[in-house]
Design a protein around this motif. Structure first.
Motif, PDB file in Angstrom:
ATOM      1  N   VAL A 174      -5.923  21.978 -52.440  1.00 16.44           N
ATOM      2  CA  VAL A 174      -4.541  21.510 -52.493  1.00 16.44           C
ATOM      3  C   VAL A 174      -3.923  22.008 -53.786  1.00 16.44           C
ATOM      4  O   VAL A 174      -4.533  21.909 -54.851  1.00 16.44           O
ATOM      5  N   ALA A 175      -2.721  22.564 -53.689  1.00 13.78           N
ATOM      6  CA  ALA A 175      -1.971  23.017 -54.862  1.00 13.78           C
ATOM      7  C   ALA A 175      -0.620  22.293 -54.864  1.00 13.78           C
ATOM      8  O   ALA A 175      -0.049  22.041 -53.801  1.00 13.78           O
ATOM      9  N   LYS A 203       8.800  17.001 -54.297  1.00 14.72           N
ATOM     10  CA  LYS A 203       7.533  17.613 -54.690  1.00 14.72           C
ATOM     11  C   LYS A 203       6.999  18.482 -53.557  1.00 14.72           C
ATOM     12  O   LYS A 203       7.099  18.129 -52.392  1.00 14.72           O
ATOM     13  N   GLN A 204       6.411  19.627 -53.954  1.00 13.84           N
ATOM     14  CA  GLN A 204       5.844  20.549 -52.975  1.00 13.84           C
ATOM     15  C   GLN A 204       4.329  20.548 -53.069  1.00 13.84           C
ATOM     16  O   GLN A 204       3.766  20.440 -54.152  1.00 13.84           O
ATOM     17  N   MET A 205       3.706  20.682 -51.902  1.00 16.67           N
ATOM     18  CA  MET A 205       2.259  20.761 -51.838  1.00 16.67           C
ATOM     19  C   MET A 205       1.891  21.844 -50.830  1.00 16.67           C
ATOM     20  O   MET A 205       2.535  21.978 -49.794  1.00 16.67           O
ATOM     21  N   SER A 206       0.874  22.622 -51.156  1.00 21.42           N
ATOM     22  CA  SER A 206       0.312  23.593 -50.219  1.00 21.42           C
ATOM     23  C   SER A 206      -1.162  23.262 -50.042  1.00 21.42           C
ATOM     24  O   SER A 206      -1.862  22.961 -51.005  1.00 21.42           O
ATOM     25  N   ARG A 207      -1.629  23.326 -48.794  1.00 25.27           N
ATOM     26  CA  ARG A 207      -3.020  23.012 -48.476  1.00 25.27           C
ATOM     27  C   ARG A 207      -3.597  24.195 -47.692  1.00 25.27           C
ATOM     28  O   ARG A 207      -2.946  24.741 -46.807  1.00 25.27           O
ATOM     29  N   ALA A 213      -6.251  22.118 -57.081  1.00 26.74           N
ATOM     30  CA  ALA A 213      -6.196  23.359 -57.859  1.00 26.74           C
ATOM     31  C   ALA A 213      -5.334  23.198 -59.106  1.00 26.74           C
ATOM     32  O   ALA A 213      -4.240  22.635 -59.051  1.00 26.74           O
ATOM     33  N   HIS A 214      -5.866  23.679 -60.227  1.00 21.94           N
ATOM     34  CA  HIS A 214      -5.116  23.742 -61.483  1.00 21.94           C
ATOM     35  C   HIS A 214      -4.666  25.171 -61.750  1.00 21.94           C
ATOM     36  O   HIS A 214      -3.635  25.399 -62.367  1.00 21.94           O
ATOM     37  N   ALA A 267       1.922  25.585 -55.854  1.00 14.84           N
ATOM     38  CA  ALA A 267       2.097  25.554 -54.397  1.00 14.84           C
ATOM     39  C   ALA A 267       3.105  26.618 -53.955  1.00 14.84           C
ATOM     40  O   ALA A 267       2.889  27.309 -52.957  1.00 14.84           O
ATOM     41  N   GLU A 268       4.183  26.760 -54.700  1.00 15.61           N
ATOM     42  CA  GLU A 268       5.188  27.780 -54.386  1.00 15.61           C
ATOM     43  C   GLU A 268       4.586  29.185 -54.438  1.00 15.61           C
ATOM     44  O   GLU A 268       4.827  30.011 -53.556  1.00 15.61           O
ATOM     45  N   LEU A 269       3.810  29.456 -55.499  1.00 19.21           N
ATOM     46  CA  LEU A 269       3.224  30.781 -55.670  1.00 19.21           C
ATOM     47  C   LEU A 269       2.219  31.104 -54.572  1.00 19.21           C
ATOM     48  O   LEU A 269       2.210  32.213 -54.029  1.00 19.21           O
TER      49      LEU A 269
END
Length: 122
Positions: free
Chosen positions: A46-47, A23-27, A91-92, A52-54
């Motif tokens: 948090v995405a 799983k990927q997460m971006s903060r 984030a959704h 998160a990739e985008l």
């Protein structure tokens, strides 16, 4: 109902994490204009996964984005036994609002946010 919609600029570089299960997460943090032109409010975002990739691919510090998501509360205990409480936006949807000649997401990558001009804080 737990829904948050904000438009602001990325105030930090994006931190990307990939967990053991893949799983990927971006903060990141966004700055949103406050009550006066010299004030700003800062919100942690948090995405996850494709979002998160985008964000990681198309955003950087200073970019303008629209974020739609929900508030999430996290509780922590430090190594000294101190209890900490943090609220972040999960984030959704994220809309990339920069204009110009930079690389932008393809239509299939876009994540729409329905925000009207009268909803903008500035």
């Amino acid at each position: 109902m737990n829904r948050v919609e904000l438009i602001g600029r990325l105030a930090t570089d994006i931190t990307k994490l990939t967990f053991d299960d893949g799983k990927q997460m971006s903060r990141f943090t966004i700055a949103v204009k406050g009550k006066s032109k010299d004030e700003a409010e800062f919100f942690s975002v948090v995405a996850w996964e494709k979002l998160a990739e985008l964000v990681n691919k198309y955003c950087k510090k200073g970019d303008r984005v629209g974020v739609c998501g929900a508030l999430k509360t996290n509780n922590y205990t430090s190594s000294k036994g101190e209890k900490w409480h943090a609220v972040e936006i999960s984030a959704h949807e994220i809309e990339f609002l920069n204009s110009g000649n930079k690389e932008t997401p393809k239509d299939k990558d876009l994540i729409p946010v329905d925000i009207k001009d009268e909803d903008l804080p500035f």
